[in-house]
Design a protein around this motif. Structure first.
Motif, short mmCIF file in Angstrom:
data_model
loop_
_atom_site.label_atom_id
_atom_site.label_comp_id
_atom_site.label_asym_id
_atom_site.label_seq_id
_atom_site.Cartn_x
_atom_site.Cartn_y
_atom_site.Cartn_z
N GLY A 223 -15.45 -20.44 11.37
CA GLY A 223 -14.92 -21.60 12.09
C GLY A 223 -14.78 -21.34 13.57
N ALA A 224 -14.30 -20.15 13.94
CA ALA A 224 -14.17 -19.82 15.36
C ALA A 224 -15.53 -19.79 16.04
CB ALA A 224 -13.47 -18.48 15.51
N GLY A 225 -16.54 -19.26 15.35
CA GLY A 225 -17.88 -19.25 15.93
C GLY A 225 -18.43 -20.66 16.13
N ILE A 226 -18.20 -21.55 15.16
CA ILE A 226 -18.68 -22.93 15.30
C ILE A 226 -17.99 -23.63 16.47
CG2 ILE A 226 -18.74 -25.17 14.15
CD1 ILE A 226 -19.08 -23.68 11.50
N VAL A 227 -16.65 -23.42 16.59
CA VAL A 227 -15.91 -24.04 17.69
C VAL A 227 -16.43 -23.52 19.03
CG1 VAL A 227 -13.64 -24.20 18.77
CG2 VAL A 227 -13.85 -24.48 16.31
N LEU A 228 -16.70 -22.23 19.14
CA LEU A 228 -17.21 -21.67 20.38
C LEU A 228 -18.58 -22.26 20.73
CD1 LEU A 228 -16.91 -19.61 22.65
CD2 LEU A 228 -17.92 -17.90 21.15
N VAL A 229 -19.43 -22.42 19.72
CA VAL A 229 -20.75 -23.02 19.97
C VAL A 229 -20.61 -24.46 20.45
CG1 VAL A 229 -22.89 -23.74 18.86
CG2 VAL A 229 -21.96 -21.49 18.38
N LEU A 230 -19.70 -25.23 19.83
CA LEU A 230 -19.49 -26.61 20.26
C LEU A 230 -18.98 -26.68 21.69
CD1 LEU A 230 -17.89 -28.14 17.01
CD2 LEU A 230 -20.22 -28.44 17.86
N ILE A 231 -18.06 -25.77 22.05
CA ILE A 231 -17.54 -25.76 23.42
C ILE A 231 -18.67 -25.46 24.42
CG2 ILE A 231 -16.03 -24.50 25.00
CD1 ILE A 231 -14.08 -24.16 22.68
N LEU A 232 -19.53 -24.50 24.08
CA LEU A 232 -20.65 -24.19 24.96
C LEU A 232 -21.60 -25.38 25.10
CD1 LEU A 232 -21.49 -20.53 23.83
CD2 LEU A 232 -20.33 -21.26 25.90
N ILE A 233 -21.84 -26.09 24.00
CA ILE A 233 -22.72 -27.27 24.06
C ILE A 233 -22.12 -28.34 24.94
CG2 ILE A 233 -23.68 -29.14 22.67
CD1 ILE A 233 -23.99 -27.15 20.38
N VAL A 234 -20.79 -28.58 24.81
CA VAL A 234 -20.13 -29.60 25.65
C VAL A 234 -20.21 -29.21 27.11
CG1 VAL A 234 -17.91 -30.64 26.16
CG2 VAL A 234 -18.62 -30.40 23.80
N ILE A 235 -19.98 -27.93 27.44
CA ILE A 235 -20.04 -27.49 28.82
C ILE A 235 -21.45 -27.67 29.39
CG2 ILE A 235 -19.86 -25.46 30.31
CD1 ILE A 235 -17.60 -24.48 28.52
N ILE A 236 -22.46 -27.30 28.61
CA ILE A 236 -23.84 -27.46 29.07
C ILE A 236 -24.18 -28.93 29.28
CG2 ILE A 236 -26.25 -27.13 28.40
CD1 ILE A 236 -25.38 -24.58 26.97
N CYS A 237 -23.73 -29.80 28.37
CA CYS A 237 -23.99 -31.24 28.52
C CYS A 237 -23.31 -31.78 29.76
CB CYS A 237 -23.53 -31.99 27.27
SG CYS A 237 -24.51 -31.64 25.79
N CYS A 238 -22.08 -31.36 30.04
CA CYS A 238 -21.37 -31.82 31.23
C CYS A 238 -22.08 -31.37 32.50
CB CYS A 238 -19.93 -31.31 31.21
SG CYS A 238 -18.90 -32.03 29.92
N ILE A 239 -22.55 -30.12 32.51
CA ILE A 239 -23.27 -29.62 33.68
C ILE A 239 -24.57 -30.39 33.89
CG2 ILE A 239 -24.47 -27.61 34.61
CD1 ILE A 239 -22.38 -25.86 33.23
N GLN A 240 -25.29 -30.66 32.82
CA GLN A 240 -26.53 -31.42 32.93
C GLN A 240 -26.28 -32.83 33.43
OE1 GLN A 240 -29.62 -30.47 32.57
NE2 GLN A 240 -29.35 -28.41 31.77
N THR A 241 -25.23 -33.49 32.89
CA THR A 241 -24.92 -34.85 33.31
C THR A 241 -24.52 -34.89 34.77
OG1 THR A 241 -24.16 -35.32 31.05
CG2 THR A 241 -23.49 -36.85 32.77
#
Length: 368
Positions: A223-241
């Motif tokens: 679960g911690a690994g999945i949450v970390l991956v989701l946080i990284l995806i959100v950060i990357i999406c925000c940077i791209q936007t």
């Protein structure tokens, strides 16, 4: 009297030798070769036979196999193998005993000597044991009991590790073994069996260590690994936007500056075009006014006849032209001049056409 005493002593010696014979022949449990019921066993001959030899196998005092040369007299031909060893199949407890071979020649003389015998002991294999759990002292202690038969050895296992206890029962503090599995290993000389693991339920911890047979820490880590991956995806999406938005604003700003520069150049070209066009227009207007005044003077006074049409004027009178430039080269029209100058001013980009200018109205001749 002496003869009687000698006879008594001789009888005592004979009885003693007979007892020794029976003890040796029957053997003790220490020299047993153990086998489980239902299994197979081969008793080795340990002597190299010849075709002329006779082979005999005895169980205790009974002959169970006898072969004279190549002819089987007692037993079956498949009771021994090619070396003369005895084959015992599907053993049962009644087949326990001492098996002894004898090898003789054609005259019946023992040529094998005192061949080694085997004392067979057939035992039943142990059954799979079971472990029962009992809570003791207001569920503060827990007792595990291994259910076994007679003549069996017990070994206790805690999480697959052997314990020092050898008895039928093991007692522990329930809290200390909250998530521990207990099992017992029961064995005899011929077989062994391990019971299914049992876990205590006297003391239940608030936080379980396993879920669906898998450690709870595996789920927590996953679960911690999945949450970390989701946080990284959100950060990357925000940077791209944010980057795309910044690029879009930059493009819009450059486009506005480009359009403002084009409009400024267009106004400058239009002002320059009007500046060159006004002298020609003034000269043309003056010439037309003079021509209209001369035509008005040619008509006689008091003439009330119909007005002459302009098309009936003689063709010799042509419209005045714009004056030629001083260098003798023809001057391009204002529209062509502006279209030619537009690409040079905007770096080769196409400019929109100029707005149409209002036509100068010539004054009409007054009616007579």
């Amino acid at each position: 009297m002496r003869i009687v005493k000698k006879m008594a002593s001789a009888a005592t010696i004979a009885v003693f030798l007979l007892c020794c014979y029976f003890i040796v022949s029957s053997g003790s449990q220490d020299d047993c070769v153990y086998a489980a019921t239902g299994s197979n066993l081969t008793v080795p001959l340990r002597y190299k036979l010849k075709e002329s030899h006779n082979l005999k196998w005895l169980k205790d005092r009974s002959v169970i196999f006898y072969r004279r040369r190549k002819q089987v007299i007692t037993g079956k031909n498949n009771d021994v193998d090619s070396t003369g060893s005895l084959k015992l199949t599907q053993l049962t407890k009644d087949k326990s005993g001492r098996y002894r071979p004898e090898v003789t020649n054609e005259d019946g003389i023992n040529v094998g000597g005192n061949l080694q015998s085997v004392h067979l002991c057939v035992l039943d294999p142990v059954k799979k044991p079971t472990v029962t759990m009992t809570c003791i002292g207001a569920q503060k202690h827990v007792s595990f009991t291994c259910n076994i038969g007679q003549g069996e050895t017990i070994e206790w296992l805690m999480n697959d590790e052997q314990l020092a206890e050898k008895g039928k029962t093991v007692t522990r503090v329930a809290k200390d073994v909250a998530n521990t599995h207990f099992s017992c290993n029961v064995s005899n000389i011929v077989s062994s069996e391990i019971s299914l693991p049992v876990q205590q339920d006297c003391h239940k911890p608030a936080f379980p260590e396993t879920l669906f047979g898998i450690s709870i820490w595996v789920f927590v880590g996953g679960g911690a690994g999945i949450v970390l991956v989701l946080i990284l995806i959100v950060i990357i999406c925000c940077i791209q936007t944010k980057r795309k938005r910044r690029l879009r604003l930059k493009d819009e700003r450059e486009l506005r500056l480009q359009w403002a520069s084009q409009e400024q150049q267009h106004h400058q070209q239009q002002h320059h075009h009007q500046h060159h066009q006004h002298p020609n227009q003034n000269h043309s207007d003056q010439h037309q006014h003079h021509h209209a005044h001369h035509h008005h003077q040619q008509q006689p006074a008091g003439n009330t006849g119909p007005r002459q049409n302009r098309t009936k004027q003689p063709r010799t009178q042509q419209r005045p032209r714009a004056p030629e430039p001083a260098n003798g080269q023809p001057q391009p029209s204002p529209r062509r001049a502006m279209q030619a100058s537009a690409p040079a001013g905007n770096g080769g980009e196409e400019q929109p056409p100029p707005l149409p200018q209002p036509r100068k109205k010539t004054p009409k001749a007054p009616k007579e």
